[in-house]
Design an enzyme around this catalytic site. Sequence first.
Site, PDB file in Angstrom:
ATOM      1  CE  LYS A  48     -37.985 -22.305 -17.999  1.00 41.15           C
ATOM      2  NZ  LYS A  48     -38.795 -23.482 -18.327  1.00 41.15           N
ATOM      3  NE  ARG A  75     -37.509 -24.959 -14.418  1.00 45.68           N
ATOM      4  CZ  ARG A  75     -37.276 -23.798 -13.830  1.00 45.68           C
ATOM      5  NH1 ARG A  75     -36.177 -23.632 -13.097  1.00 45.68           N
ATOM      6  NH2 ARG A  75     -38.110 -22.787 -13.989  1.00 45.68           N
ATOM      7  N   GLY A 118     -45.824 -21.990 -21.795  1.00 42.17           N
ATOM      8  CA  GLY A 118     -46.717 -23.138 -21.885  1.00 42.17           C
ATOM      9  C   GLY A 118     -46.452 -24.067 -23.043  1.00 42.17           C
ATOM     10  CG  MET A 164     -40.911 -25.740 -24.880  1.00 44.18           C
ATOM     11  SD  MET A 164     -40.899 -26.661 -26.411  1.00 44.18           S
ATOM     12  CE  MET A 164     -39.360 -27.486 -26.261  1.00 44.18           C
ATOM     13  NE  ARG A 196     -40.926 -15.692 -18.218  1.00 39.37           N
ATOM     14  CZ  ARG A 196     -41.628 -16.763 -18.499  1.00 39.37           C
ATOM     15  NH1 ARG A 196     -41.225 -17.591 -19.404  1.00 39.37           N
ATOM     16  NH2 ARG A 196     -42.751 -17.017 -17.881  1.00 39.37           N
ATOM     17  CG  HIS A 208     -52.389 -20.836 -22.145  1.00 37.52           C
ATOM     18  ND1 HIS A 208     -53.345 -20.627 -23.109  1.00 37.52           N
ATOM     19  CD2 HIS A 208     -51.238 -21.094 -22.794  1.00 37.52           C
ATOM     20  CE1 HIS A 208     -52.779 -20.767 -24.293  1.00 37.52           C
ATOM     21  NE2 HIS A 208     -51.509 -21.063 -24.138  1.00 37.52           N
ATOM     22  CB  SER A 231     -45.254  10.087 -53.328  1.00 37.17           C
ATOM     23  OG  SER A 231     -45.803   9.253 -52.336  1.00 37.17           O
ATOM     24  CB  CYS A 279     -48.002   7.416 -50.190  1.00 36.27           C
ATOM     25  SG  CYS A 279     -48.108   7.105 -51.960  1.00 36.27           S
ATOM     26  CE1 TYR A 316     -44.573  11.494 -47.958  1.00 33.28           C
ATOM     27  CE2 TYR A 316     -42.935  13.071 -48.725  1.00 33.28           C
ATOM     28  CZ  TYR A 316     -44.081  12.329 -48.947  1.00 33.28           C
ATOM     29  OH  TYR A 316     -44.734  12.405 -50.136  1.00 33.28           O
TER      30      TYR A 316
HETATM   31  P1  ADP Z   1     -42.428 -23.054 -17.803  1.00 28.19           P
HETATM   32  O1  ADP Z   1     -41.427 -22.724 -18.837  1.00 28.19           O
HETATM   33  O2  ADP Z   1     -43.656 -23.665 -18.313  1.00 28.19           O
HETATM   34  O3  ADP Z   1     -42.650 -21.903 -16.860  1.00 28.19           O
HETATM   35  P2  ADP Z   1     -40.706 -24.159 -15.799  1.00 28.19           P
HETATM   36  O4  ADP Z   1     -39.554 -24.977 -16.181  1.00 28.19           O
HETATM   37  O5  ADP Z   1     -40.423 -22.772 -15.391  1.00 28.19           O
HETATM   38  O6  ADP Z   1     -41.777 -24.235 -16.931  1.00 28.19           O
HETATM   39  O7  ADP Z   1     -41.429 -24.919 -14.640  1.00 28.19           O
HETATM   40  C1  ADP Z   1     -42.706 -24.558 -14.194  1.00 28.19           C
HETATM   41  C2  ADP Z   1     -42.730 -24.470 -12.702  1.00 28.19           C
HETATM   42  O8  ADP Z   1     -42.292 -25.668 -12.124  1.00 28.19           O
HETATM   43  C3  ADP Z   1     -41.802 -23.434 -12.119  1.00 28.19           C
HETATM   44  O9  ADP Z   1     -42.359 -22.166 -12.114  1.00 28.19           O
HETATM   45  C4  ADP Z   1     -41.632 -23.924 -10.708  1.00 28.19           C
HETATM   46  O10 ADP Z   1     -42.695 -23.490  -9.915  1.00 28.19           O
HETATM   47  C5  ADP Z   1     -41.682 -25.411 -10.888  1.00 28.19           C
HETATM   48  N1  ADP Z   1     -40.313 -25.917 -10.852  1.00 28.19           N
HETATM   49  C6  ADP Z   1     -39.453 -26.101 -11.853  1.00 28.19           C
HETATM   50  N2  ADP Z   1     -38.274 -26.563 -11.419  1.00 28.19           N
HETATM   51  C7  ADP Z   1     -38.387 -26.652 -10.085  1.00 28.19           C
HETATM   52  C8  ADP Z   1     -37.504 -27.072  -9.050  1.00 28.19           C
HETATM   53  N3  ADP Z   1     -36.249 -27.457  -9.298  1.00 28.19           N
HETATM   54  N4  ADP Z   1     -37.965 -27.049  -7.799  1.00 28.19           N
HETATM   55  C9  ADP Z   1     -39.230 -26.663  -7.545  1.00 28.19           C
HETATM   56  N5  ADP Z   1     -40.106 -26.277  -8.453  1.00 28.19           N
HETATM   57  C10 ADP Z   1     -39.697 -26.270  -9.726  1.00 28.19           C
HETATM   58 MG    MG Z   2     -41.320 -21.005 -15.825  1.00 26.73          MG
HETATM   59 MG    MG Z   3     -44.746 -25.525 -18.928  1.00 25.34          MG
END
Ligand code: ADP
Ligand code: MG
Ligand code: MG
Length: 894
Positions: free
Chosen positions: A28, A98, A107, A109, A354, A470, A779, A846, A866
């Site tokens: 990220k 984040r 989902g 962290m 990503r 999820h 083989s 094989c 092979y």
């Molecule tokens: P995950 O790894 O679970 O996707 P993120 O860190 O991407 O977690 O955060 C999830 C969501 O939170 C992001 O998709 C975004 O919508 C919101 N978010 C995160 N940081 C910001 C920010 N600085 N401003 C606004 N929304 C945010």
């Molecule tokens: Mg995200």
């Molecule tokens: Mg999350």
Amino acid sequence: MAGAKWVYTFGDGKAEGEAGMKNLLGGKGANLAEMSNLGLPVPPGFTITTEVCTYYYDNGKSFPADLDATVKAALAGMAKLTGKTFGDPANPLLVSVRSGARASMPGMMDTVLNLGLNDVTVAAVATASGDARFAWDSYRRFITMYSNVVLDIDHGHFEEALEDYKERKGLHLDTELSADDWKLLVGKYKDIVRKELGKDFPQDPQEQLWGAVGAVFSSWMNARAIKYRELNSIPASWGTAVNVQSMVFGNMGETSATGVAFTRNPSTGENALYGEFLINAQGEDVVAGIRTPQDITEAAKIEAGSDKPSMEKAMPEAYAELCRIYGILEKHYRDMQDMEFTIQEGKLWMLQTRSGKRTAKAALKIAVELAQEGLISESEAVGRIEPGALDQLLHPTIDPKAERRVLTIGLPASPGAAAGEIVFNSDEAEAAKKAGRKVILVRVETSPEDIHGMHAAEGILTTRGGMTSHAAVVARGMGKPCVSGAGQIRVDYAKGTLSVGPTTLKAGDFITIDGSVGQVLLGEVKMQKPELSGEFGILMGWADKVRHLRVRANAETPEDARTARDFGAEGIGLCRTEHMFFDEDRIQPMREMILAGDDKGRRSALAKLLPMQRQDFVSLFTIMQGLPVTIRLLDPPLHEFLPHTEAEIAVVARALGVTAEQLRHRAAELHEFNPMLGFRGCRLAIAYPEIAEMQARAIFEAAVKAAKETGKPVIPEVMVPLVMGVPEFDLVKSRIDAMAEAVKKETGAELSYQVGTMIELPRACLRAQEIAKTAEFFSFGTNDLTQTALGISRDDAGSFLGSYTARGILASDPFITIDRDGVGELVKIGVERGRKSRPDIKLGICGEHGGDPASVGFCHEVGLDYVSCSPFRVPIARLAAAQAALGEVKAKEG
Ligand code: ADP
Ligand code: MG
Ligand code: MG
């Protein structure tokens, strides 16, 4: 670590990091930096490196001494760019905290938004924005998230309080709540915190920040994250980074929104922007699936028949900006991107990008099209597809002729169809799978706690959540069919039932889901084999151009042989003749042969088997037209064929003209303590040469017949199993050669054939130089070679092998991926010594390993000719072989 750089800033068109620094900044953080460098609109912030995470765990969960000052400096930098100051009561900067590991862990962290809010700053935000509702909505979100993630207070408490409140006020949607409602609720939320925690919700922004940073690092070691890493082979030592980023707000009213978009469709691969968004919402609303999101493009909205406006129509300017940016990102990264964005009062901000997860079908289409568009080369396209993922394409779909009794419809979240018994929780799914039952996991929604159940299930059905929920994301990654958001279904966990209108089903009832169209069907519906797309053929063609290893299949039946050819097998590498003797009409004479007291009895039984065996080979040779076919002489311990019931014994006794008692006695003589190391393999051919002779005759007569009928040459490869040295091999070979001479004389036909051996005992590897003097091919039978090299019986390994791999005593299950250090070494010795006496000796493998991508890589390295694997794994082996060849080229260049 002295002088280490712990923090990297980004924002305002520049960044200290870049996309190549994933190890240090996490995925990220590296991509936020890259997007900033590209001049895209990214809210400014900074990344605390994964090295801090490592430091944190190495030093009793403490931070480096100079981290605090560095973070303060970075926050000051953000203040310059935003005009707001973190912790300033009058003009506060709010941030998100984040997590972000090297590999994306969806989902796993948790993220905290709106950090920096407290009883004082909330008022300042209300004043500055002129929107008190927005300020209090943000504050209540922050308390909920922070309490859950950092303070470990169950979010259920807050949800309950909210639901109670709405019920009392007669309100239904969160959006109906006013500023005063949220203000009241914030008071209740703080009471909950005081009650659960025994102290007040932290008001000091600095305390909030460090609490959140610590929580992100701690969550690296939570059970869900550990499980996810285990399932995805991610080492714990990598650690996670933390991103602190200034907030942008999607919850500032009708001109604000948040969403998730893919530059191409992650299910089908179609080259069109694809995604969902929610107006007046923050990020977690989309992921949690609390509100049903709206489509981004008008086309998708129309196709889905949705009554809510698309982003394209509702926010045309932000939509145009998103299109501009996604074009830039896809060209820049040269891959399909999964993007997260937020629109604050009409302005679009990028929060993440990503490489998007995708189904195998989408992966193929995207890779092929990117190559055709000139963004990547053909070889890169070949390298883009994970060989194991092809398995998904080989999944069954519902037979178009089958009757579909549709119970209800949800979202087509992950393609393919699956049928099974209904189970309502993940532990039960896992238990059922262990008991050999097929289940469909039915949940209101899934969470990371359900990973094991999703793994065990044939398919997943949820009643809530969108295409990016999820359940949908994880199922696509696993290649499992999934229908999500089937909102008409009511699940009653307590009763163990689900109902749609008047229909109620209970746990254990069969349902079928079709993840390609989103249908939920009653009963177990008939499936059919998958059809492969044009892109599959194109990519396989590119793979075939670069690979050196040939790929054959293990097959005995005409059906398997045909499947193998359809999947591009270049011959049969292993025909296990014993599999041909288990049929109803074969087992009888087979038993007579085994239990005959003498030569004569055996020969008369073999005479009955000969025509059947010959016909088997004629069909195989005919299907494989001109391609090599390796036939292994009878291999398993004879007792596997013995009669068990009294009735079976009586039939055999009658045919042999002996009493049941005599027969039982003879059967008892065949008992073995350890059949795997007993009377089997070439030992049978040595004790009872007439068996090998019958099989050789059947092979050669069939070769002559099939060559005549098809007009294509047939070159059978006769394989002698389980030799430990050259004397055994030569003895059996002399019988085979004699039989070939006899058949030549009798038919007057030309006959080309080879005699070789399976190398599956360590001693055979060591004696390979001698064996290769007379053997024309080897083989490597790596199943038995693994058993005999490691001294582990595959059938008995279950009780301890798991703990061996878990503790790292063995790198992986040696029956799945070849044990390079041991078995691999033996193979190498066999190859080297074999080539000494016969430089052009044909070499193959094989065992099950022939279809395992990592093992195929090994076979490429040691220069085998092979690999041979089960028919359905042939495409996987072809692709793995191509990637092994490409990897070698790259290694040489680099
Ligand atoms: P995950 O790894 O679970 O996707 P993120 O860190 O991407 O977690 O955060 C999830 C969501 O939170 C992001 O998709 C975004 O919508 C919101 N978010 C995160 N940081 C910001 C920010 N600085 N401003 C606004 N929304 C945010
Ligand atoms: Mg995200
Ligand atoms: Mg999350």
